[in-house]
Design a protein around this motif. Structure first.
Motif, mmCIF file in Angstrom:
data_model
loop_
_atom_site.group_PDB
_atom_site.id
_atom_site.type_symbol
_atom_site.label_atom_id
_atom_site.label_comp_id
_atom_site.label_asym_id
_atom_site.label_seq_id
_atom_site.Cartn_x
_atom_site.Cartn_y
_atom_site.Cartn_z
ATOM 1 N N ALA A 109 0.827 -1.209 0.000
ATOM 2 C CA ALA A 109 0.000 0.000 0.000
ATOM 3 C C ALA A 109 0.865 1.265 0.000
ATOM 4 C CB ALA A 109 -0.929 -0.004 1.208
ATOM 5 N N ASP A 110 2.165 1.083 -0.208
ATOM 6 C CA ASP A 110 3.128 2.201 -0.253
ATOM 7 C C ASP A 110 3.218 2.953 1.066
ATOM 8 O OD1 ASP A 110 3.912 1.734 -2.929
ATOM 9 O OD2 ASP A 110 2.170 2.843 -3.665
ATOM 10 N N ILE A 111 3.024 2.217 2.158
ATOM 11 C CA ILE A 111 3.205 2.793 3.496
ATOM 12 C C ILE A 111 4.506 2.244 4.069
ATOM 13 C CG2 ILE A 111 2.283 2.983 5.839
ATOM 14 C CD1 ILE A 111 -0.516 2.587 4.650
ATOM 15 N N PRO A 112 5.509 3.083 4.303
ATOM 16 C CA PRO A 112 6.773 2.579 4.857
ATOM 17 C C PRO A 112 6.582 2.025 6.267
ATOM 18 C CG PRO A 112 6.764 4.981 4.818
ATOM 19 C CD PRO A 112 5.537 4.546 4.073
ATOM 20 N N VAL A 113 7.223 0.907 6.526
ATOM 21 C CA VAL A 113 7.117 0.241 7.822
ATOM 22 C C VAL A 113 8.475 0.270 8.517
ATOM 23 C CG1 VAL A 113 6.595 -1.906 9.042
ATOM 24 C CG2 VAL A 113 5.251 -1.253 7.021
ATOM 25 N N ILE A 114 8.480 0.705 9.761
ATOM 26 C CA ILE A 114 9.682 0.692 10.602
ATOM 27 C C ILE A 114 9.414 -0.294 11.729
ATOM 28 C CG2 ILE A 114 11.073 2.008 12.256
ATOM 29 C CD1 ILE A 114 9.332 3.712 9.326
ATOM 30 N N VAL A 115 10.303 -1.227 11.917
ATOM 31 C CA VAL A 115 10.176 -2.186 13.018
ATOM 32 C C VAL A 115 10.958 -1.645 14.203
ATOM 33 C CG1 VAL A 115 10.557 -4.558 13.772
ATOM 34 C CG2 VAL A 115 9.971 -4.088 11.386
ATOM 35 N N THR A 116 10.362 -1.715 15.383
ATOM 36 C CA THR A 116 11.012 -1.190 16.573
ATOM 37 C C THR A 116 11.253 -2.284 17.608
ATOM 38 O OG1 THR A 116 10.854 0.468 18.364
ATOM 39 C CG2 THR A 116 8.808 -0.554 17.674
ATOM 40 N N ASN A 117 12.366 -2.171 18.314
ATOM 41 C CA ASN A 117 12.749 -2.973 19.468
ATOM 42 C C ASN A 117 13.100 -4.416 19.143
ATOM 43 O OD1 ASN A 117 11.878 -4.868 21.948
ATOM 44 N ND2 ASN A 117 12.751 -2.983 22.717
ATOM 45 N N SER A 118 12.192 -5.147 18.525
ATOM 46 C CA SER A 118 12.413 -6.567 18.231
ATOM 47 C C SER A 118 12.111 -6.801 16.759
ATOM 48 C CB SER A 118 11.497 -7.428 19.104
ATOM 49 O OG SER A 118 11.663 -8.793 18.831
ATOM 50 N N ASN A 119 13.091 -7.284 16.011
ATOM 51 C CA ASN A 119 12.941 -7.344 14.562
ATOM 52 C C ASN A 119 11.990 -8.450 14.126
ATOM 53 O OD1 ASN A 119 13.403 -6.500 11.938
ATOM 54 N ND2 ASN A 119 15.627 -6.564 12.141
ATOM 55 N N ILE A 120 11.502 -8.332 12.887
ATOM 56 C CA ILE A 120 10.737 -9.416 12.286
ATOM 57 C C ILE A 120 11.719 -10.431 11.699
ATOM 58 C CG2 ILE A 120 8.746 -7.955 11.802
ATOM 59 C CD1 ILE A 120 9.609 -7.887 8.861
ATOM 60 N N GLU A 122 13.758 -12.682 9.017
ATOM 61 C CA GLU A 122 14.513 -12.179 7.868
ATOM 62 C C GLU A 122 13.724 -12.221 6.565
ATOM 63 O OE1 GLU A 122 18.895 -12.912 5.784
ATOM 64 O OE2 GLU A 122 18.366 -13.899 7.677
ATOM 65 N N GLN A 123 12.805 -13.177 6.437
ATOM 66 C CA GLN A 123 12.034 -13.264 5.187
ATOM 67 C C GLN A 123 11.103 -12.067 4.978
ATOM 68 O OE1 GLN A 123 12.043 -15.548 7.672
ATOM 69 N NE2 GLN A 123 10.034 -16.534 7.953
ATOM 70 N N GLY A 124 10.942 -11.261 6.012
ATOM 71 C CA GLY A 124 10.123 -10.056 5.876
ATOM 72 C C GLY A 124 10.913 -8.788 5.627
ATOM 73 N N PHE A 125 12.242 -8.891 5.534
ATOM 74 C CA PHE A 125 13.085 -7.705 5.427
ATOM 75 C C PHE A 125 12.799 -6.874 4.171
ATOM 76 C CE2 PHE A 125 16.945 -8.992 8.264
ATOM 77 C CZ PHE A 125 16.101 -9.001 9.367
ATOM 78 N N ASP A 126 12.357 -7.526 3.107
ATOM 79 C CA ASP A 126 12.080 -6.783 1.863
ATOM 80 C C ASP A 126 10.910 -5.825 2.003
ATOM 81 O OD1 ASP A 126 14.138 -8.038 0.550
ATOM 82 O OD2 ASP A 126 12.867 -9.504 -0.468
ATOM 83 N N PHE A 127 10.118 -5.978 3.066
ATOM 84 C CA PHE A 127 8.892 -5.194 3.204
ATOM 85 C C PHE A 127 9.013 -4.072 4.235
ATOM 86 C CE2 PHE A 127 7.572 -9.720 2.421
ATOM 87 C CZ PHE A 127 7.468 -9.576 1.051
ATOM 88 N N ILE A 128 10.201 -3.892 4.803
ATOM 89 C CA ILE A 128 10.378 -2.833 5.802
ATOM 90 C C ILE A 128 11.463 -1.864 5.345
ATOM 91 C CG2 ILE A 128 9.637 -4.361 7.659
ATOM 92 C CD1 ILE A 128 12.549 -4.505 8.597
ATOM 93 N N LYS A 129 11.388 -0.635 5.866
ATOM 94 C CA LYS A 129 12.382 0.383 5.549
ATOM 95 C C LYS A 129 13.583 0.323 6.484
ATOM 96 C CE LYS A 129 10.579 2.660 2.064
ATOM 97 N NZ LYS A 129 11.283 2.748 0.747
ATOM 98 N N GLN A 284 12.072 8.945 15.483
ATOM 99 C CA GLN A 284 12.990 9.695 14.634
ATOM 100 C C GLN A 284 13.274 8.946 13.333
ATOM 101 O OE1 GLN A 284 14.088 12.866 15.212
ATOM 102 N NE2 GLN A 284 14.748 12.692 13.078
ATOM 103 N N THR A 285 13.392 7.631 13.412
ATOM 104 C CA THR A 285 13.626 6.837 12.212
ATOM 105 C C THR A 285 12.459 6.973 11.240
ATOM 106 O OG1 THR A 285 14.988 5.244 13.446
ATOM 107 C CG2 THR A 285 14.079 4.502 11.347
ATOM 108 N N ALA A 286 11.230 6.923 11.753
ATOM 109 C CA ALA A 286 10.055 7.088 10.892
ATOM 110 C C ALA A 286 10.041 8.464 10.239
ATOM 111 C CB ALA A 286 8.779 6.869 11.703
ATOM 112 N N VAL A 295 18.621 6.249 5.849
ATOM 113 C CA VAL A 295 18.517 5.627 7.165
ATOM 114 C C VAL A 295 19.122 4.222 7.091
ATOM 115 C CG1 VAL A 295 16.901 4.770 8.909
ATOM 116 C CG2 VAL A 295 16.449 6.936 7.752
ATOM 117 N N PRO A 296 19.986 3.852 8.026
ATOM 118 C CA PRO A 296 20.524 2.482 8.025
ATOM 119 C C PRO A 296 19.393 1.457 8.124
ATOM 120 C CG PRO A 296 21.708 3.863 9.596
ATOM 121 C CD PRO A 296 20.514 4.654 9.148
ATOM 122 N N PHE A 297 19.562 0.344 7.427
ATOM 123 C CA PHE A 297 18.522 -0.683 7.502
ATOM 124 C C PHE A 297 18.443 -1.253 8.914
ATOM 125 C CE2 PHE A 297 16.980 -5.080 7.135
ATOM 126 C CZ PHE A 297 15.736 -4.819 6.586
#
Length: 319
Positions: A109-120, A122-129, A284-286, A295-297
């Motif tokens: 949906a072209d909404i950037p996603v930032i994961v916080t504190n605990s990562n998803i 690795e197979q989901g890495f392509d879908f987060i900023k 701040q990352t968002a 922004v670093p991955f």
């Protein structure tokens, strides 16, 4: 939070505000779905700090949600934020794998996603900023080094036996902190034996029961590694109640109760991590992502070792 970090963050927020004025005619609408605010004081403090940081920024509007530890609820919250057409979504995952389809839906949906504190996972890495938070594998590794160093000082590194109380099963932070510890321990103390691991689910009372069972099962326990100090103090309470002295307790994420036990000499070491830093860094990352900044991955903040010997260098945690 160190004064240095505060200065860097304040500068970053001010810069983000200036860029936001150029990039957005309206305010940035940032949604966050958290893991489980009521489960411990870290997450409660994180939420308060996140709200405070957002309220201090006139260019930011937030939608703050809590999944209450329920994966299905968090997926529904992700879908709700997508329907609201927020500009960015921050997610503190309840489960690193189960949330990936919802994260992918936001990405599509072209909404950037930032994961916080605990990562998803690795197979989901392509879908987060970006991931914003601690390096949990490094935390586990540093905890192993703290425990090994203490055993060497005591002269028992050739024979010590330890148990581990891990966090919530399936939760990336729990998996990574355990992995970091388990991988590093045999490198630094090859003759120390990890005899058993059981989950404490980030809960002090459950961890106390887990430790009670360990104490019945094992006559010889030299050390306990817990995925955070909340669980570690639960284990400490069980050992004190059973009259089992001389056990070395090491945790990760230094809670106030762990700091206080360290002051008393009952708890040896942990990893210093601030929920305020965590929350402000995620916001701040968002903002930086929305402003098109580089922004670093893996956007880690440092989490140093804290022990009874050096704790005077650190402020008592606020959670």
């Amino acid at each position: 939070m160190t004064s240095k970090f505060r200065r860097v963050l304040a500068t970053g927020v001010a810069s983000a505000c200036l860029f936001a004025g150029a990039a957005y005619a309206d305010t940035m609408k940032i949604g966050i779905t958290q893991n489980n605010v009521g489960v411990d004081s870290y997450q409660t403090t994180y939420e308060r700090a996140f709200i405070a940081a957002a309220e201090a920024n006139p260019d930011v509007e937030t939608v703050v949600l809590d999944a209450g530890g329920d994966v299905a609820r968090q997926i529904a919250q992700m879908e709700d934020l997508i329907q609201q057409e927020v500009d960015a979504i921050i997610i503190w995952p309840t489960n690193g794998e189960a949330v990936i389809p919802a994260v992918r839906k936001a990405h599509n949906a072209d909404i950037p996603v930032i994961v916080t504190n605990s990562n998803i996972a690795e197979q989901g890495f392509d879908f987060i900023k970006s991931f914003s938070g601690p390096d949990n594998i490094t935390q586990g590794s540093r905890a192993a080094e703290i425990m090994c160093d203490k055993f060497k000082d005591m002269g028992i590194d050739g024979e010590a036996q330890i148990v581990q109380i891990s966090g919530q099963p399936g939760y990336t932070t729990a998996i990574e902190r355990a992995k970091g510890f388990e991988d590093r321990l045999p490198e630094v103390c090859p003759d120390v034996t990890l005899v058993e691991t059981q989950p404490g689910d980030w809960n002090r009372e459950k961890s106390q029961r887990v430790m009670e069972a360990f104490l019945v099962k094992y006559d010889d326990i030299d050390g306990v590694y817990s995925g955070d100090d909340n669980m570690g103090v639960g284990a400490l309470n069980a050992a004190k109640a059973a009259g089992r002295d001389g056990i070395i307790f090491v945790g990760a994420t230094n809670f106030a109760v762990g700091y206080e036990a360290m002051e008393r000499g009952e708890y040896w070491g942990s990893i210093y991590q601030s929920p305020v830093d965590d929350a402000e860094a995620a916001l701040q990352t968002a903002i930086d992502v929305l402003n098109g900044e580089d922004v670093p991955f893996l956007n880690y903040f440092d989490t140093p070792k804290i022990t009874h010997d050096n704790m005077a260098e650190f402020s008592k945690p606020v959670f």
